[in-house]
Design a protein around this motif. Structure first.
Motif, PDB file in Angstrom:
ATOM      1  N   SER A 480     -60.412 -52.708  38.877  1.00 28.83           N
ATOM      2  CA  SER A 480     -59.060 -53.130  39.262  1.00 28.83           C
ATOM      3  C   SER A 480     -58.178 -51.933  39.609  1.00 28.83           C
ATOM      4  CB  SER A 480     -58.429 -53.931  38.119  1.00 28.83           C
ATOM      5  OG  SER A 480     -58.348 -53.123  36.948  1.00 28.83           O
ATOM      6  N   ASN A 481     -58.497 -50.753  39.078  1.00 30.59           N
ATOM      7  CA  ASN A 481     -57.699 -49.562  39.405  1.00 30.59           C
ATOM      8  C   ASN A 481     -57.878 -49.128  40.856  1.00 30.59           C
ATOM      9  OD1 ASN A 481     -56.786 -49.433  36.779  1.00 30.59           O
ATOM     10  ND2 ASN A 481     -58.437 -48.067  36.113  1.00 30.59           N
ATOM     11  N   ALA A 482     -58.909 -49.661  41.529  1.00 28.42           N
ATOM     12  CA  ALA A 482     -59.165 -49.273  42.914  1.00 28.42           C
ATOM     13  C   ALA A 482     -58.749 -50.352  43.902  1.00 28.42           C
ATOM     14  CB  ALA A 482     -60.640 -48.927  43.111  1.00 28.42           C
ATOM     15  N   LYS A 483     -58.321 -51.511  43.441  1.00 27.12           N
ATOM     16  CA  LYS A 483     -57.874 -52.562  44.331  1.00 27.12           C
ATOM     17  C   LYS A 483     -56.447 -52.243  44.784  1.00 27.12           C
ATOM     18  CE  LYS A 483     -60.811 -56.197  42.386  1.00 27.12           C
ATOM     19  NZ  LYS A 483     -60.844 -57.537  41.741  1.00 27.12           N
ATOM     20  N   LEU A 484     -56.247 -52.286  46.113  1.00 24.48           N
ATOM     21  CA  LEU A 484     -54.975 -51.833  46.672  1.00 24.48           C
ATOM     22  C   LEU A 484     -54.196 -52.993  47.258  1.00 24.48           C
ATOM     23  CD1 LEU A 484     -56.174 -48.582  48.507  1.00 24.48           C
ATOM     24  CD2 LEU A 484     -55.376 -48.850  46.160  1.00 24.48           C
ATOM     25  N   VAL A 485     -52.852 -52.848  47.178  1.00 21.40           N
ATOM     26  CA  VAL A 485     -51.912 -53.783  47.793  1.00 21.40           C
ATOM     27  C   VAL A 485     -50.931 -52.956  48.614  1.00 21.40           C
ATOM     28  CG1 VAL A 485     -50.132 -55.523  47.405  1.00 21.40           C
ATOM     29  CG2 VAL A 485     -52.137 -55.431  45.910  1.00 21.40           C
ATOM     30  N   TYR A 486     -50.766 -53.330  49.934  1.00 20.23           N
ATOM     31  CA  TYR A 486     -49.907 -52.577  50.839  1.00 20.23           C
ATOM     32  C   TYR A 486     -48.519 -53.226  50.888  1.00 20.23           C
ATOM     33  CZ  TYR A 486     -54.234 -50.419  52.477  1.00 20.23           C
ATOM     34  OH  TYR A 486     -55.428 -49.766  52.539  1.00 20.23           O
ATOM     35  N   ALA A 528     -50.457 -49.576  46.411  1.00 17.08           N
ATOM     36  CA  ALA A 528     -50.440 -49.590  44.943  1.00 17.08           C
ATOM     37  C   ALA A 528     -51.727 -50.201  44.430  1.00 17.08           C
ATOM     38  CB  ALA A 528     -49.229 -50.371  44.445  1.00 17.08           C
ATOM     39  N   ASP A 529     -52.349 -49.527  43.420  1.00 16.65           N
ATOM     40  CA  ASP A 529     -53.541 -50.119  42.806  1.00 16.65           C
ATOM     41  C   ASP A 529     -53.113 -51.114  41.737  1.00 16.65           C
ATOM     42  OD1 ASP A 529     -52.868 -48.653  40.545  1.00 16.65           O
ATOM     43  OD2 ASP A 529     -54.219 -47.010  41.023  1.00 16.65           O
ATOM     44  N   LYS A 530     -54.088 -51.789  41.176  1.00 21.03           N
ATOM     45  CA  LYS A 530     -53.818 -52.824  40.186  1.00 21.03           C
ATOM     46  C   LYS A 530     -54.093 -52.341  38.771  1.00 21.03           C
ATOM     47  CE  LYS A 530     -54.632 -56.676  43.358  1.00 21.03           C
ATOM     48  NZ  LYS A 530     -55.367 -57.959  43.584  1.00 21.03           N
ATOM     49  N   GLY A 531     -54.090 -51.028  38.573  1.00 16.39           N
ATOM     50  CA  GLY A 531     -54.254 -50.484  37.229  1.00 16.39           C
ATOM     51  C   GLY A 531     -53.001 -50.706  36.402  1.00 16.39           C
ATOM     52  N   SER A 532     -53.112 -50.321  35.123  1.00 16.59           N
ATOM     53  CA  SER A 532     -51.968 -50.461  34.212  1.00 16.59           C
ATOM     54  C   SER A 532     -51.788 -49.143  33.461  1.00 16.59           C
ATOM     55  CB  SER A 532     -52.217 -51.606  33.217  1.00 16.59           C
ATOM     56  OG  SER A 532     -51.117 -51.744  32.350  1.00 16.59           O
ATOM     57  N   PRO A 533     -50.722 -48.395  33.754  1.00 11.12           N
ATOM     58  CA  PRO A 533     -49.730 -48.731  34.786  1.00 11.12           C
ATOM     59  C   PRO A 533     -50.253 -48.492  36.186  1.00 11.12           C
ATOM     60  CG  PRO A 533     -49.265 -46.599  33.852  1.00 11.12           C
ATOM     61  CD  PRO A 533     -50.415 -47.138  33.053  1.00 11.12           C
ATOM     62  N   SER A 534     -49.643 -49.153  37.149  1.00 10.33           N
ATOM     63  CA  SER A 534     -50.099 -49.054  38.516  1.00 10.33           C
ATOM     64  C   SER A 534     -49.697 -47.714  39.108  1.00 10.33           C
ATOM     65  CB  SER A 534     -49.494 -50.194  39.335  1.00 10.33           C
ATOM     66  OG  SER A 534     -49.876 -50.080  40.683  1.00 10.33           O
ATOM     67  N   LEU A 535     -50.590 -47.170  39.928  1.00 15.65           N
ATOM     68  CA  LEU A 535     -50.313 -45.927  40.644  1.00 15.65           C
ATOM     69  C   LEU A 535     -50.155 -46.240  42.120  1.00 15.65           C
ATOM     70  CD1 LEU A 535     -52.761 -43.397  38.965  1.00 15.65           C
ATOM     71  CD2 LEU A 535     -50.353 -43.801  38.473  1.00 15.65           C
ATOM     72  N   LYS A 536     -49.340 -45.440  42.789  1.00 11.78           N
ATOM     73  CA  LYS A 536     -49.024 -45.694  44.180  1.00 11.78           C
ATOM     74  C   LYS A 536     -49.250 -44.455  45.015  1.00 11.78           C
ATOM     75  CE  LYS A 536     -45.431 -49.052  42.959  1.00 11.78           C
ATOM     76  NZ  LYS A 536     -43.989 -49.411  43.081  1.00 11.78           N
ATOM     77  N   GLY A 537     -49.613 -44.697  46.245  1.00 16.78           N
ATOM     78  CA  GLY A 537     -49.693 -43.647  47.243  1.00 16.78           C
ATOM     79  C   GLY A 537     -48.846 -44.033  48.437  1.00 16.78           C
ATOM     80  N   THR A 538     -48.281 -43.058  49.124  1.00 19.28           N
ATOM     81  CA  THR A 538     -47.392 -43.349  50.242  1.00 19.28           C
ATOM     82  C   THR A 538     -47.804 -42.565  51.474  1.00 19.28           C
ATOM     83  OG1 THR A 538     -45.856 -41.623  49.577  1.00 19.28           O
ATOM     84  CG2 THR A 538     -45.432 -43.837  48.732  1.00 19.28           C
ATOM     85  N   ALA A 539     -47.442 -43.141  52.615  1.00 14.55           N
ATOM     86  CA  ALA A 539     -47.623 -42.472  53.903  1.00 14.55           C
ATOM     87  C   ALA A 539     -46.394 -42.770  54.747  1.00 14.55           C
ATOM     88  CB  ALA A 539     -48.893 -42.938  54.606  1.00 14.55           C
TER      89      ALA A 539
END
Length: 1000
Positions: A480-486, A528-539
């Motif tokens: 779940s830590n690798a599942k991403l939501v844009y 944003a991944d679905k980890g807890s807490p969630s981590l985010k990357g931006t472009a």
């Protein structure tokens, strides 16, 4: 910071001892306080750091560290508190402190036995002292033994007394013999002794003191030393000899046999040591451990075996010498938020470097070099020890076990940390302890985009829901830590213009774009991944909207108004216009031109600056209007128009001019005119405008009496003072009219006032005004100057007459005296005439000085003396000489008034005399006369009318001569003091001349 508190023992539970936040300034918000050492006696509030007592009461006498204290030594309860910052989540801070436990009076003093026995020989001298066994009190200080009291029955009341002596910080009760003892009469006495401590309230107890009367024993034993000292190594074997005490008794037999015993020895002394009652040898009878007790202090009593035994005491101090018999002790416990369970600590992999995971306390019960401990972490692990407190001793140290590098669950999931402690003994002793640290996995990998910045071009006027671009990101984690939501992060102005598919990352446009409204869109794409807490990357994404030519040029203003100063040279910039085009490139390239213009103005296309090709004159034309045309470079081109107005501003290039009154006019003022009344008004105009045409009026000359005042704004001239006799005549005011321009310009007006009752002779007044116009402006023309001077001339005339009379009297007296002398003379020659001639002849000295210089300067011949007829008709009737001395700076003048009888014609207009007249010269008649009194009559061929009115005239006006009252510098070529009298239009009725005066 060393924290020290004080608290009395036996306090009830939840008693506040102190607050770390309030007392020592430690934080009280966002921190966690935890008691590390100090249980079960203490507890700490986790938020405020307040220290309280618990259900386990603090008994000073029961504390292990306070049982073997010397008298006066304080009792301390050690504690440790860790402080953890919950906000920064940093390593905890260890705080060490002490609580001084203050003694209270909770123990009653007691004797060793309820019955105390004391033997006293029957022949004891009165005053002899016998020691009574001491009472013991577990309290200390003022709560210890304070006083003894002895109570005796009637039979012993007069025989015994009590005296308390201070012996080595102890109160030693002593029995004093106060009477003669006789064993045959009474062989024993029972007394009661009471002991009381110094507490509040005090505690007390009693014992029976039984006194037995014995036969006599003369000498008491005596120790060889008052103090015996010895060292005893710990772990000494049983029976090991420590030291031997020895006492001697001078008696013989049983009275010299000595029995040794412990006196006031603690239970520990009696348990560890054995005293041979016969030899005084002290040996080891229990295990000696320096860590339990490091020094033994006690007393040994030597008592003889006589019927009436005597005793002596000595002090023994045995110091326990340390042996390296204790290995270092390693204690590992949790610190702050890190808890330990079954020797294992759990810690997240994302903790910062130097995070403390445990508190390690290393101690050694030995002392000296045997207690100096070195502690290290064995093996290659990312942990190290850091000293937690600077206040620890060599035998007791505290360390933080903290990380040295970042932890990574994906690399190592668990560590076994072994800690080794070695002391400095010979041989050294060591010990080990271990801790397992389990790394807890966290979502520590944020999504990463393939490109951190993407820029695309997209045309305007698009269709909604068109695809713009697609973005993608990846996450190093799994599950779940690798599942991403844009998602998109846009500013409010572009909110709703674009959307993104949360699963695929497709970006679409939702609205029709207009480049003229917004040319560029920038926003962030968040994964944003679905980890807890969630981590985010931006472009970052930038969308440039391509332009289309769909906008007209536009002037910034609907119309332009510019203001320029007149007299500006040609080709000067008069204003600047700004025109914009919302399009871009060639569609926004604009050409400007001037329409409806005759060539007076041109415009620069590069700057939009309007230039004038003419020179402006506001007085000729004050406004110019024309149109500007703007054409863009589109196909077909688009254009726009705007109107331009040029306003010419005034420059102060015109001076004010006087409209009224004229310089040659005058205003008649009656002498009885009231002050404050307006007498004239000066009017002026200025063809400039604005402040350049605002005028102010002022009087700059001709007002020496301050008789007039002018309004600075309206130009109204008012009479300020009452008109006096000296004010009669012509007044010339010099009025200056200034505008308020910068620099200011001005005009000057001459305002004439004639102060008199009537205006009978207007021709003469016109002549005076004409002379005023030729008179310099710095010379004041104001009133009648003869009025004050006539007063002075009268005074001078009276003085001259008085002088003449005085001289005449002197001459008569002299003549009489000489005549009398001549008659009395014996000789007959006539000397009187000569002497009289000599006497009355003018002395040569009187002709010298100023008179000589006067005559020398005057080159004209002496005129003939006029006949008696001419003097009477000419000088006496027509001329009236008035002598007047002016101020120091003025020259004396002779004023010749002119009288006109009623009905006489205007002589200045109708009569001119061209016949030559003789001239006369008047010389001073007295040597004391001023050199400036020389008068010369010179009648020119052409006579002019100049004169002043006489005070005695009737039926005519009075005038003052202003024509020749000029500056002295104007006549520098004239002879000093020369007065030229010229005839002026004398009528046929007068034979004399009308005189004018010219003074240097």
């Amino acid at each position: 910071t060393r924290v020290v508190y004080k608290v009395q023992e036996e306090q009830p539970p939840n008693t506040l001892i102190g607050s770390l936040a309030s007392d020592y300034g430690f934080p009280d918000v966002g921190h966690l306080y935890k008691l590390e050492v100090g249980a079960p006696y203490l507890r700490v509030d986790g938020k405020t750091g307040d220290i309280y007592t618990t259900e386990t009461s603090i008994d000073r006498e029961s504390l292990r560290d306070c049982q073997h204290l010397l008298p006066g030594e304080p009792c301390y309860l050690e504690f440790e508190v860790s402080i953890t910052d919950l906000i920064l989540n940093s390593s905890p801070r260890l705080l060490e402190g002490q609580i001084e436990v203050l003694d209270i009076n909770d123990n009653t003093p007691n004797f060793a036995s309820p019955v105390l026995t004391l033997s006293i020989p029957e022949n004891t001298n009165i005053g002899t002292l016998f020691p009574i066994p001491l009472a013991m009190d577990r309290d200390s200080g003022p709560n210890g033994v304070a006083s003894y009291e002895l109570t005796a029955g009637p039979e012993a009341q007069e025989l015994f007394g009590l005296q308390v002596a201070e012996d080595q910080d102890e109160k030693q009760p002593q029995l004093i013999v106060m009477g003669n003892l006789d064993r045959e009469q009474w062989d024993s006495y029972d007394l009661t002794i009471k002991v009381q401590d110094g507490g509040n309230p005090p505690r007390a107890s009693s014992a029976l003191l039984r006194i037995t009367i014995l036969d006599m024993n003369d000498n008491a034993p005596k120790f060889e030393k008052a103090l015996y000292e010895a060292e005893l190594s710990e772990n000494s074997p049983m029976g090991h000899s420590v030291l031997q005490v020895k006492a001697n008794d001078s008696d013989q037999g049983a009275n010299a046999e000595i029995d040794y015993s412990f006196h006031q020895a603690s239970d520990m002394v009696r348990r560890l040591l054995r005293l041979d009652r016969t030899t005084g040898l002290i040996t080891v009878q229990g295990p000696i451990d320096r860590e339990d007790v490091n020094i033994l202090k006690f007393s040994v009593m030597a008592k003889d075996k006589g019927a009436n035994p005597k005793s002596a005491r000595t002090q023994v101090v045995v110091t326990i010498k340390d042996m390296n018999d204790n290995a270092p002790s390693i204690e590992i416990r949790g610190i702050g938020l890190v808890t330990h369970q079954d020797g294992m600590a759990n810690i997240s992999e994302d903790v910062p470097v130097e995070t403390a995971v445990a508190l390690v306390q290393v101690s050694d019960r030995d002392e000296g070099e045997n207690a100096v401990v070195t502690c290290v972490v064995a093996g290659d692990v990312p942990f190290q020890l850091r000293q937690a407190s600077e206040t620890g001793s060599d035998s007791k140290k505290k360390y933080f076990l903290q990380t040295t590098t970042p932890l990574d669950y994906e690399s190592v999931k668990e560590y076994t940390i072994e800690i080794v402690a070695v002391d400095s003994g010979n041989p050294p002793l060591s010990s080990t302890n271990s801790l397992k640290v389990q790394v807890v996995d966290v979502n520590d990998n944020a999504p990463v985009f393939s490109q951190s910045f993407t820029e695309v071009a997209f045309p305007e006027n698009n269709e909604p829901d068109d695809l713009v671009m697609e973005v993608s990101a990846s996450d190093a984690d799994s599950g779940s830590n690798a599942k991403l939501v844009y998602s998109l992060v846009t500013d409010p102005s572009s909110k709703g213009a674009f959307t993104i598919d949360p699963d695929s990352g497709e970006i679409r446009v939702k609205a029709v774009l207009d480049r003229e409204q917004r040319e560029r869109y920038e926003f962030l794409v968040v994964a944003a991944d679905k980890g807890s807490p969630s981590l985010k990357g931006t472009a970052s994404v930038a969308i440039n909207v391509m332009d289309r030519n769909d906008n007209d040029p536009k002037f910034m203003l609907s119309g332009y108004n510019f203001s320029v100063m007149e007299n500006m040279p040609p080709l000067s910039p008069v204003g600047m216009v700004t025109v914009i085009d919302a399009d871009k490139g060639e569609n926004a390239r604009i050409q400007l031109s001037v329409e409806q213009d005759n060539g007076d103005f041109v415009i620069q296309n590069g700057t939009g600056t309007i230039l004038s090709s003419i020179s402006f004159d506001r007085e000729q034309q004050s406004t110019y209007t024309f149109r500007l045309k703007a054409v863009d470079g589109g196909d077909p081109p688009r254009s726009a128009y705007v109107g331009v107005t040029i306003n010419v501003l005034d420059e102060n290039d015109n001076a004010p001019f006087i409209t009224s009154p004229s310089n040659a006019t005058y205003k008649h003022i009656l002498p009885h005119t009231s002050p404050g009344q307006q007498v004239s008004k000066v009017k002026a105009e200025d063809i400039d405008s604005g402040v350049n045409a605002e005028l102010t009026y002022s009087i700059t000359g001709g007002n020496p009496f301050e008789l007039f005042q002018i309004s600075p704004h309206s130009g109204d001239i008012t009479l300020e003072k009452e008109i006096l006799r000296k004010h009669h005549g012509l007044h010339r005011l010099v009025v200056r009219v200034n505008d308020k321009g910068k620099p200011s310009r001005h005009g000057t007006a001459l305002v004439h006032f004639y102060v008199n009752e009537t205006l009978a002779n207007r021709t003469l007044l016109d002549t005076l005004v004409g002379h005023s116009l030729d008179t310099p402006l710095d010379i004041d023309i104001a009133g009648d100057p003869e009025y004050e001077r006539s007063k002075q001339r009268s005074n001078i005339l009276f003085g001259v007459i008085a002088g003449i009379v005085a001289v005449t009297l002197v001459i008569v007296l002299v003549v009489l005296v000489r005549y009398c002398r001549q008659r009395e003379a014996k000789s007959g020659y006539q000397a009187g005439k000569k002497e009289t001639k000599d006497l009355y002849a003018p002395k040569q000295a009187s002709k010298s000085g100023k008179s000589k210089s006067k005559v020398k300067k005057s080159k004209s011949p002496k005129p003939p003396k006029p006949t008696e007829d001419e003097e009477e008709t000419g000088l006496q009737k027509s001329l009236k000489f008035n002598l007047m001395n002016d101020s120091v700076s003025d020259s004396p003048r002779i004023h010749l008034p002119l009288n006109y009888p009623p009905g006489s014609p205007d002589l200045g207009r109708h009569y001119r005399s061209n016949s030559p007249l003789p001239s006369i010269q008047l010389q001073p008649q007295s040597p004391s006369a001023s050199k400036k009194h020389q008068v010369v009559q010179d009648l020119p061929a052409t006579n002019t009318f100049v004169g002043t009115g006489d005070n005695n005239s009737t039926g005519s006006e009075q005038y003052s001569d202003y024509s020749y009252r000029t500056n002295p510098q104007k006549y520098t070529n004239k002879q000093v003091g020369e007065l030229i009298l010229r005839p002026a239009a004398a009528p046929a009725l007068h034979r004399g001349a009308i005189w004018t005066e010219v003074w240097e």
